[in-house]
Design an enzyme around this catalytic site. Structure first.
Site, PDB file in Angstrom:
ATOM      1  N   ASP A   1      -7.989  -5.394  -0.020  1.00 20.12           N
ATOM      2  CA  ASP A   1      -8.455  -6.263  -1.106  1.00 20.12           C
ATOM      3  C   ASP A   1      -8.065  -7.724  -0.924  1.00 20.12           C
ATOM      4  OD1 ASP A   1      -9.699  -4.260  -2.681  1.00 20.12           O
ATOM      5  OD2 ASP A   1      -7.715  -3.515  -3.199  1.00 20.12           O
TER       6      ASP A   1
ATOM      7  N   HIS B   1       0.848  -1.192   0.000  1.00 17.72           N
ATOM      8  CA  HIS B   1       0.000   0.000   0.000  1.00 17.72           C
ATOM      9  C   HIS B   1       0.880   1.236   0.000  1.00 17.72           C
ATOM     10  CE1 HIS B   1      -3.132   2.838   1.190  1.00 17.72           C
ATOM     11  NE2 HIS B   1      -3.982   1.916   0.753  1.00 17.72           N
TER      12      HIS B   1
HETATM   13  N1  CMC Z   1       4.162  -7.529  -4.791  1.00 18.55           N
HETATM   14  C1  CMC Z   1       5.508  -7.490  -4.962  1.00 18.55           C
HETATM   15  N2  CMC Z   1       6.247  -6.386  -4.780  1.00 18.55           N
HETATM   16  C2  CMC Z   1       5.594  -5.266  -4.417  1.00 18.55           C
HETATM   17  C3  CMC Z   1       4.216  -5.232  -4.227  1.00 18.55           C
HETATM   18  C4  CMC Z   1       3.487  -6.426  -4.412  1.00 18.55           C
HETATM   19  N3  CMC Z   1       2.161  -6.452  -4.250  1.00 18.55           N
HETATM   20  N4  CMC Z   1       3.843  -3.988  -3.862  1.00 18.55           N
HETATM   21  C5  CMC Z   1       4.964  -3.266  -3.834  1.00 18.55           C
HETATM   22  N5  CMC Z   1       6.032  -4.033  -4.174  1.00 18.55           N
HETATM   23  C6  CMC Z   1       7.446  -3.615  -4.189  1.00 18.55           C
HETATM   24  C7  CMC Z   1       7.767  -2.797  -5.427  1.00 18.55           C
HETATM   25  O1  CMC Z   1       8.195  -3.612  -6.495  1.00 18.55           O
HETATM   26  C8  CMC Z   1       8.848  -1.898  -4.904  1.00 18.55           C
HETATM   27  O2  CMC Z   1      10.032  -2.632  -4.826  1.00 18.55           O
HETATM   28  P1  CMC Z   1      11.466  -1.921  -5.089  1.00 18.55           P
HETATM   29  O3  CMC Z   1      11.623  -0.921  -3.997  1.00 18.55           O
HETATM   30  O4  CMC Z   1      12.451  -3.041  -5.041  1.00 18.55           O
HETATM   31  O5  CMC Z   1      11.352  -1.290  -6.464  1.00 18.55           O
HETATM   32  C9  CMC Z   1       8.422  -1.605  -3.463  1.00 18.55           C
HETATM   33  O6  CMC Z   1       7.643  -2.745  -3.084  1.00 18.55           O
HETATM   34  C10 CMC Z   1       7.585  -0.341  -3.321  1.00 18.55           C
HETATM   35  O7  CMC Z   1       6.486  -0.426  -4.206  1.00 18.55           O
HETATM   36  P2  CMC Z   1       5.916   0.780  -5.034  1.00 18.55           P
HETATM   37  O8  CMC Z   1       5.380   0.274  -6.330  1.00 18.55           O
HETATM   38  O9  CMC Z   1       6.897   1.902  -5.096  1.00 18.55           O
HETATM   39  O10 CMC Z   1       4.732   1.218  -4.082  1.00 18.55           O
HETATM   40  P3  CMC Z   1       3.512   2.106  -4.469  1.00 18.55           P
HETATM   41  O11 CMC Z   1       3.168   2.851  -3.257  1.00 18.55           O
HETATM   42  O12 CMC Z   1       3.753   2.877  -5.707  1.00 18.55           O
HETATM   43  O13 CMC Z   1       2.365   1.037  -4.816  1.00 18.55           O
HETATM   44  C11 CMC Z   1       0.554  -0.440  -4.643  1.00 18.55           C
HETATM   45  C12 CMC Z   1       1.351   0.677  -3.959  1.00 18.55           C
HETATM   46  C13 CMC Z   1      -0.687  -0.731  -3.807  1.00 18.55           C
HETATM   47  C14 CMC Z   1       0.076   0.036  -6.031  1.00 18.55           C
HETATM   48  C15 CMC Z   1       1.427  -1.699  -4.776  1.00 18.55           C
HETATM   49  O14 CMC Z   1       1.799  -2.145  -3.503  1.00 18.55           O
HETATM   50  C16 CMC Z   1       0.749  -2.807  -5.573  1.00 18.55           C
HETATM   51  O15 CMC Z   1       0.800  -2.801  -6.803  1.00 18.55           O
HETATM   52  N6  CMC Z   1       0.072  -3.766  -4.866  1.00 18.55           N
HETATM   53  C17 CMC Z   1      -0.684  -4.789  -5.541  1.00 18.55           C
HETATM   54  C18 CMC Z   1      -2.020  -4.238  -5.983  1.00 18.55           C
HETATM   55  C19 CMC Z   1      -2.952  -4.034  -4.831  1.00 18.55           C
HETATM   56  O16 CMC Z   1      -3.114  -4.872  -3.966  1.00 18.55           O
HETATM   57  N7  CMC Z   1      -3.640  -2.876  -4.845  1.00 18.55           N
HETATM   58  C20 CMC Z   1      -4.644  -2.508  -3.831  1.00 18.55           C
HETATM   59  C21 CMC Z   1      -4.199  -1.355  -3.001  1.00 18.55           C
HETATM   60  S1  CMC Z   1      -5.172  -1.101  -1.524  1.00 18.55           S
HETATM   61  C22 CMC Z   1      -6.793  -0.764  -2.023  1.00 18.55           C
HETATM   62  C23 CMC Z   1      -6.956   0.258  -3.067  1.00 18.55           C
HETATM   63  O17 CMC Z   1      -6.236   1.232  -3.164  1.00 18.55           O
HETATM   64  O18 CMC Z   1      -7.895   0.123  -3.842  1.00 18.55           O
END
Ligand code: CMC
Length: 447
Positions: A382, A324
């Site tokens: 989720d 998140h």
């Molecule tokens: N699986 C594997 N690696 C992950 C994941 C994941 N679900 N989420 C984040 N990471 C890693 C990412 O690759 C990055 O690694 P590094 O620092 O080595 O590059 C690090 O963690 C930070 O991630 P980020 O992409 O910079 O984080 P963000 O804040 O931009 O993204 C997120 C947040 C929710 C989009 C992401 O965690 C994600 O894609 N999760 C899966 C989708 C999901 O469950 N979404 C629902 C969110 S909660 C409800 C809502 O908002 O609707």
């Protein structure tokens, strides 16, 4: 100002901070300027950069808004480090266990928990706005039978502004309130109609003697040929799911609603924009993606393979329902939903619970894995919601629709708060231009 607060950023401006101001030294021009630091009632302070451009011709750069507070709000507070979520000061755990969804809706809109009279009046108002204009059903018939219900939602909710002209004048407080009530009341009807259309069953009209959640379940699952018996455990679980999705501060879809609304667009159009944003798998579309992922994993033995893929930087696969932007701790909503999962599956007599067992094992393994620990990746809202929704009988394509239904309350509350703020100006970010500088035009024969 203390020397340890001084951060030297090389050729970039240097920021020094004390309790209520920061000084930026632009190392390129040697100009210094003070910016005030704004304090919230609780949470992180923000540097006030509103005049940075007009007075100093400097922009700030924050493409995905990780360090940007885009507004003042009194509705929702999140402490991501501690895993705390408050609506108008009340914890999500208290609201989920002690309130109904309509009480929470009232709280988000009005700022306080309703007393018995206020709740009765509000419930009566919402109940009497649940029907949609009869003409609206023809919109559904224009969609392909296999259309994703989220695509139908975007179209139909946007079309509401063509039906309810008497509540689109956003400068009229009465019209703003009526539009808010209409959106909250009609969303379950519109969502249930999207489902009924997709399975070729007749639409079921709302019933005023039922609660918000019960009415939605009835419109979704009842058929004219026989009586539909509502299961109180399912009604309660549905209501709780709505509460847990009601609002979440300035997330992507809420920011979309605010940005659309900042131009003066009508609320129905703004909420349609929010639904479009919510659909993405990084946001509300994740609940559907989680169940698809669990089905694909299929067996506990395959979990390590998927964990490996999620960690592989050459793969675009992510563990859906994990991670998140704000929570760097267990999402408090996921904890409530995990508990609800057991309750609902047991109450429905579902003994064999392979998806739930798989999800729990996946969570256990991920939370011990250095990759997830280091990055503070925990289950989010989720991760467990889809398992309950599936047990209730919803197809995966409806999961994000239910999220949209519940989040409408938050979108509407945030939209109203913004429109009612006298300092409202159109939202208009700038950019760091990385394209060609001005160049001479080349006639086509010389290119
Ligand atoms: N699986 C594997 N690696 C992950 C994941 C994941 N679900 N989420 C984040 N990471 C890693 C990412 O690759 C990055 O690694 P590094 O620092 O080595 O590059 C690090 O963690 C930070 O991630 P980020 O992409 O910079 O984080 P963000 O804040 O931009 O993204 C997120 C947040 C929710 C989009 C992401 O965690 C994600 O894609 N999760 C899966 C989708 C999901 O469950 N979404 C629902 C969110 S909660 C409800 C809502 O908002 O609707």
């Amino acid at each position: 100002m203390t020397s340890e607060n001084k951060i030297n950023l090389g050729n970039k401006p240097t920021i020094q901070s004390d309790s209520d101001s920061v000084t930026i030294i632009d190392n390129k021009t040697q100009k210094r300027f003070d910016l005030s630091v704004l304090s919230p009632t609780v949470g992180d302070r923000s540097i006030d950069i509103r005049k940075l451009y007009t007075e100093h011709q400097l922009l700030t750069y924050d493409p995905s808004y990780s360090s940007t507070a885009s507004c003042d709000s009194k509705i929702t507070y999140i402490d991501g480090e501690r895993g705390v979520l408050l609506h108008r000061g009340y914890t999500i755990q208290d609201l989920a266990s002690k309130s109904t969804f309509l009480e929470v809706a009232y709280l988000l809109l009005q700022g306080h928990l309703p007393n018995q009279n206020e709740l009765s009046t509000f419930t009566n108002t919402i109940t009497h706005h649940t029907m949609v204009h009869e003409q609206l059903q023809f919109f559904y018939r224009g969609f392909r039978r296999d259309a994703h219900p989220m695509s139908i939602m975007i179209g139909v909710v946007g079309a509401l502004s063509a039906f309810y002209h008497d509540s689109t004048d956003i400068s009229d407080p009465q019209q703003r309130m009526i539009a808010s009530h209409r959106l909250i009341a009609k969303m379950p009807t519109i969502a249930a109609m999207a489902y009924k259309y997709s399975i070729g069953q007749p639409f079921v009209y709302p019933q005023n003697n039922l609660s918000y959640a019960a009415n939605f379940l009835n419109m979704t699952f009842a058929v004219p040929a026989e009586e539909y018996k509502l299961n109180p455990v399912v009604v309660k679980a549905m209501d709780r799911i709505f509460i847990l999705h009601a609002d979440h501060e300035q997330n992507a879809s809420t920011s979309t609603v605010r940005l659309a609304g900042s131009s003066g667009a009508n609320p129905f159009a703004c909420i349609a924009a929010g639904i479009a944003c919510l659909w993405g798998p990084a946001h509300g579309g994740a609940n559907e993606a989680v169940v698809n992922m669990l089905r694909e994993i299929g067996d506990k033995k395959r979990i390590p393979e998927f964990i490996k893929k999620a960690k592989d930087k050459n793969s675009s696969f992510r563990l859906m329902g994990f991670g998140h932007r704000v929570y760097k701790n267990y999402d408090p909503r996921a904890a409530v939903l995990k508990e609800s999962c057991h309750e609902v599956l047991n109450a429905l007599g579902i003994r064999n619970q392979p998806l739930l067992e798989l999800a729990m094992e996946l969570e256990r393994i991920a939370l011990q894995d250095e990759y997830f620990v280091e990055r503070k990746l925990f289950p989010n809202v989720d991760f467990y919601s889809g398992i309950i929704l599936q047990a209730i009988g919803f197809p995966t394509s409806m999961f994000t629709v239910l999220f949209a239904l519940a989040r409408t309350v938050g979108w509407v509350a945030q939209w109203k708060e913004m429109v009612e703020d006298p300092s409202l100006r159109i939202g208009r970010p700038r950019q760091r231009y990385m394209g060609e500088p001005q160049r001479p035009y080349i006639p086509i024969e010389k290119r």
